[in-house]
Motif scaffolding. Structure first.
Motif, PDB file in Angstrom:
ATOM      1  N   ILE A  95      -4.925 -58.745 -19.344  1.00 30.67           N
ATOM      2  CA  ILE A  95      -6.176 -57.999 -19.888  1.00 30.67           C
ATOM      3  C   ILE A  95      -7.349 -58.457 -19.577  1.00 30.67           C
ATOM      4  N   THR A  96      -7.755 -58.112 -18.449  1.00 29.15           N
ATOM      5  CA  THR A  96      -8.736 -58.740 -17.542  1.00 29.15           C
ATOM      6  C   THR A  96     -10.116 -58.770 -18.193  1.00 29.15           C
ATOM      7  N   PHE A  97     -10.380 -58.342 -19.426  1.00 29.40           N
ATOM      8  CA  PHE A  97     -11.545 -58.457 -19.977  1.00 29.40           C
ATOM      9  C   PHE A  97     -11.852 -59.553 -20.725  1.00 29.40           C
TER      10      PHE A  97
ATOM     11  N   ALA B 205     -19.652 -54.160 -20.778  1.00 28.63           N
ATOM     12  CA  ALA B 205     -18.345 -54.236 -21.506  1.00 28.63           C
ATOM     13  C   ALA B 205     -17.154 -53.894 -20.568  1.00 28.63           C
ATOM     14  N   PHE B 206     -15.833 -54.534 -21.056  1.00 25.97           N
ATOM     15  CA  PHE B 206     -14.868 -54.097 -20.165  1.00 25.97           C
ATOM     16  C   PHE B 206     -14.727 -54.264 -18.817  1.00 25.97           C
TER      17      PHE B 206
ATOM     18  N   ALA C  30      -9.262 -46.342 -23.455  1.00 21.16           N
ATOM     19  CA  ALA C  30      -9.682 -46.752 -21.879  1.00 21.16           C
ATOM     20  C   ALA C  30     -10.505 -47.933 -21.704  1.00 21.16           C
ATOM     21  N   GLU C  31     -10.232 -48.919 -22.720  1.00 16.94           N
ATOM     22  CA  GLU C  31     -10.973 -50.409 -22.336  1.00 16.94           C
ATOM     23  C   GLU C  31     -10.726 -50.848 -21.068  1.00 16.94           C
ATOM     24  N   LEU C  32      -9.227 -50.666 -20.723  1.00 16.26           N
ATOM     25  CA  LEU C  32      -8.828 -51.424 -19.310  1.00 16.26           C
ATOM     26  C   LEU C  32      -8.627 -50.421 -18.442  1.00 16.26           C
TER      27      LEU C  32
ATOM     28  N   HIS D   3      -2.792 -53.655 -23.027  1.00 16.42           N
ATOM     29  CA  HIS D   3      -2.963 -54.062 -24.359  1.00 16.42           C
ATOM     30  C   HIS D   3      -1.327 -54.083 -24.726  1.00 16.42           C
ATOM     31  N   ASN D   4      -1.320 -54.962 -26.106  1.00 16.44           N
ATOM     32  CA  ASN D   4       0.159 -54.983 -26.359  1.00 16.44           C
ATOM     33  C   ASN D   4       0.144 -55.191 -27.895  1.00 16.44           C
TER      34      ASN D   4
END
Ligand code: TNX
Length: 763
Positions: free
Chosen positions: A700-702, A233-234, A502-504, A440-441
């Motif tokens: 959002i690069t994922f 993921a991510f 912390a996804e990104l 994120h936004n």
């Protein structure tokens, strides 16, 4: 010529403004968070090799703490003296006189020395923090540079915090941070007089704390990747990714935080966000036919409430975790439960029937109330995200963390719950800081100024605000009128906390720090400083003239604002974020480096689109690079159709990637698999020097292509120049007119869906 004059005048004005501020602030104090009362005097005190330290404290922790700083960064030994010194001293004095609040301190600097008084060790510790910020910033470096004058401005400071809860949250599940990084994070918080660390230890994408009774939680649940039970993921890709803290390491971190007067509140996120648990122990999940996914796209990530023995396992887990943390509070999550799982589960449904529950929120409340009992049994009070308010009553001592909106916080205190304010729109530091940046936004752009503007107890807080949540839903706040809280309700607002999901945070390097600072500096002032002492421009002045350097010496790779760059009438004009900042540029689209030329004034050019600018701090910390805002880009927009093997999510249809609006994009309903493809077909052949294929959500690069290639065709049949995707993108360099571009996946991607963007086609 006219343009030149205007630039000159603008420059002069900014230099003069800077000078005026500098002169008028010269004798001033630049401490962050700003103390609540400061009286500067004519004196000053110079540290030297004879300076002694004295303390009447029983414990020597504060003496040691200060001695370490002075020994490491100055040539002075700062010896301890047993008798009360009469000159050339630093005195740390615990006193019950003068009614200094628990976390407050008085700091006095005269020509004789420095006196810090407090009624507690914590108060004195905060006095020391203020003193450190009155010394040259290299005090934080741990090295002697030999250039500083160790002179301290004469002053009397009387200070104490506005709120007793000044916290930061960190998600270590989506991105894992090792012991040293967590310690550094805690240390930096203490420099900002923050006193709580909310440690988000578990989530769908990794269980990060050793549980002796259930070893698979970390053996299985702490790892993700191609051959692991947890999906990649991510953007961590198809390699094995993960880690966890042993119980010994947790204790070590707790001790480290305690020395810095920081309480750690552990969070085990329940009953949702539990994919890492069900990957290790599938039996805890719901039974029944259900293919639904959580807002983050996770299947089977909810604890079954109908299986009574689950509560035995939960009890055992909580027991082990509770024993590691001295905090009186234990956070059990409670957020974003995928209720479909419960709706389709025979055990959950039977329980709802038996207890005559109508709504799944009531089942959540049933779960939460049982957790309250478990948590209390292990000597703690419970805490949870604001969803725990939704299904029914809570114990009066249960603490609510209001993340969905300020209104949720108001609802919480109105229901009598102690509450920590962390509304996403002000406090979520995983949000972007400007539109072009990564992040994120869903809670908006969270600028430094926005963070600074939060008043957690303001009666006119945006209670009516609408806020869009992570899954794109619009939440209407419950309270429609301007709330007026009673004094008791107001007192239930314990303070404020920032969130770092912390996804990104996997990249670029040290992105967590970039997202954290300087926003934490602003937040520290929201938590500490009275509203009447706060003003953004003045904060920004202290930040940019003094605190940037402190953060730099602390070792924080903080965010720097990019310059503002415009292209008008054939010339590029740059406004630096601060009058004293350095801007460098390139003319060939490459990233500016410390060796790139300095911007010194207006640039006349007809190739504006090739320029890139960045702000530098000390040649080491760099902003994102920017292009001139209104330069004419050479992206072509040929009429294009697209063919794909994937099915679209109707909210993000495939036609979005052929409209050449770079804001809209495509989302699929599932992962991309080996063999899945996209073909962009041009109505008429396109002459292009370069075609950039971007996958993943813009900025959002994922959800991009992890493994696969892009290629193009001159005849629309045969494809050439296979180019592997790297970090979601592939760049193609055709030599002749191109008829089509094809993307092919060779492995599943590391997200539950795929996102795709328009081609960037350059002439
Ligand atoms: C919502 S905030 C979540 C997290 C995500 C975050 C991303 C909360 C209680 N839940 O799981 O990481 O949005 O901003």
């Amino acid at each position: 010529m006219e343009q030149n004059k205007i630039t000159m005048i603008k420059k002069l004005t900014s230099v003069i403004t800077a000078l005026i501020i500098t002169i008028s602030m010269a004798a001033q104090i630049t401490i962050i968070p700003k103390p609540n009362s400061i009286k500067v005097n004519e004196d000053n005190f110079a540290l030297n090799s004879e300076t002694v330290i004295y303390s009447n404290e029983k414990e020597r922790a504060n003496i040691y703490y200060l001695q370490e700083f002075i020994k490491d960064a100055t040539p002075f030994p700062l010896k301890q003296q047993i008798e009360y010194p009469s000159q050339n001293f630093i005195i740390l004095e615990v006193t019950q006189e003068g009614k200094i609040p628990a976390e407050g301190y008085k700091l006095q600097v005269s020509s004789k020395g420095v006196t810090i008084k407090g009624s507690t060790q914590t108060g004195i510790f905060y006095g020391i923090q203020s003193l450190l910020q009155m010394l040259p910033a290299t005090i934080y470096s741990g090295n002697i540079s030999g250039h500083e004058k160790w002179i301290i401005q004469g002053v009397e400071i009387e200070d104490s915090p506005r709120y007793s809860y000044r916290g930061m949250h960190l998600d270590v599940s989506r991105t894992f941070f090792d012991v040293n990084t967590v310690k550094k994070f805690i240390n930096w918080l203490s420099f900002h007089k923050m006193n709580k660390f909310h440690w988000h230890l578990t989530d769908d994408n990794g269980w990060r704390v050793e549980i002796k009774k259930y070893p698979k939680l970390t053996e299985v649940g702490a790892w993700r990747g191609e051959n692991e039970a947890l999906d990649a993921a991510f953007g961590s890709g198809n390699k094995r990714y993960g880690g966890f803290y042993t119980q010994r390491e947790i204790k070590e971190i707790v001790a480290y935080a305690t020395e810095r007067h920081i309480e750690i509140i552990p969070e085990i996120d329940l009953p949702g966000h539990s994919r890492a648990v069900t990957a290790a122990y599938p039996e805890v999940g719901c039974d029944g036919e259900d293919e639904s996914v959580s807002v983050q796209g996770e299947e089977q990530n909810v604890w079954c409430v109908g299986k009574e023995h689950n509560f035995k396992m939960l009890n055992n887990i909580i027991k082990e975790v509770a024993a590691l943390f001295p905090s009186k509070y234990f956070h059990i999550g409670g957020d974003e439960v995928n209720y479909e799982q419960w709706n389709n589960c025979p055990h959950c449904q039977a329980l709802m029937k038996e207890k005559e529950m109508q709504k799944h929120e009531e089942l959540l409340n049933y779960f939460v109330r049982k957790m309250e009992i478990i948590v209390e049994k292990h000597g703690k009070h419970m805490a949870g995200w604001d969803e725990i308010l939704d299904g029914g009553e809570l114990k009066p001592q249960t603490r609510v963390y209001a993340w969905r909106s300020v209104a949720k916080g108001i609802e919480s205190v109105t229901k009598g719950q102690p509450t920590v304010m962390m509304p996403g729109e002000y406090c979520y530091f995983d949000m972007k800081q400007s539109p072009a940046e990564r992040g994120h936004n869903w809670a908006g752009i969270v600028t430094l100024e926005k963070v600074y503007s939060l008043d957690p107890t303001s009666k006119i807080a945006s209670a009516n605000a609408q806020i869009t949540t992570a899954n794109g839903q619009v939440n209407l706040a419950t309270s429609k009128s301007t709330p007026s809280l009673t004094q008791e309700q107001e007192a239930l607002i314990l303070g404020v906390q920032g969130g770092l999901w912390a996804e990104l945070f996997g990249r670029p390097a040290r992105f967590m720090e970039y997202q954290a600072y300087p926003r934490i500096a602003a937040l520290s002032e929201v938590g500490w400083t009275l509203p009447e002492n706060k003003e953004f421009n003045e904060f920004s002045y202290r930040l940019s003239t003094a605190h940037f350097e402190r953060m730099h010496q602390m070792g924080i790779e903080f965010r720097m604002d990019p310059p503002k760059v415009v292209y008008i009438n054939g010339s590029i004009m740059v406004t630096a974020p601060y009058p004293w900042s350095i801007v460098r540029y390139t003319t060939d689209e490459s990233e500016p480096t410390m060796y790139s030329p300095l911007y010194r004034g207006e640039i006349i050019t007809d190739r504006a689109q090739k320029f890139r600018f960045a702000t530098f701090y000390k040649d080491q910390i760099k902003s994102i690079s920017v292009k001139p805002e209104n330069a004419n880009y050479t992206y072509l927009k040929p009429i294009t159709t697209i063919e794909t093997s994937m099915t679209e999510n109707s909210r993000f249809p495939i036609k979005n990637v052929t409209d050449y609006s770079f804001k809209t994009y495509f989302r699929s309903n599932s992962k991309i698999k080996a063999g899945d493809y996209f073909i962009y077909k041009f109505d008429s052949p396109v002459k292009a020097s370069r075609i950039t294929v971007e996958t993943g959500i813009p900025n959002i690069t994922f959800y991009g292509v992890t493994d696969g290639y892009a290629e193009f065709s001159y005849d629309g049949v045969n494809y050439v120049e296979k180019t592997e995707f790297k970090l979601n993108s592939a760049v193609l360099y055709p030599k002749e007119e191109v008829k089509s571009v094809r993307i092919v996946a060779t492995k599943p991607n590391d997200g539950y869906i795929l996102a795709l963007q328009d081609l960037r086609i350059e002439e």
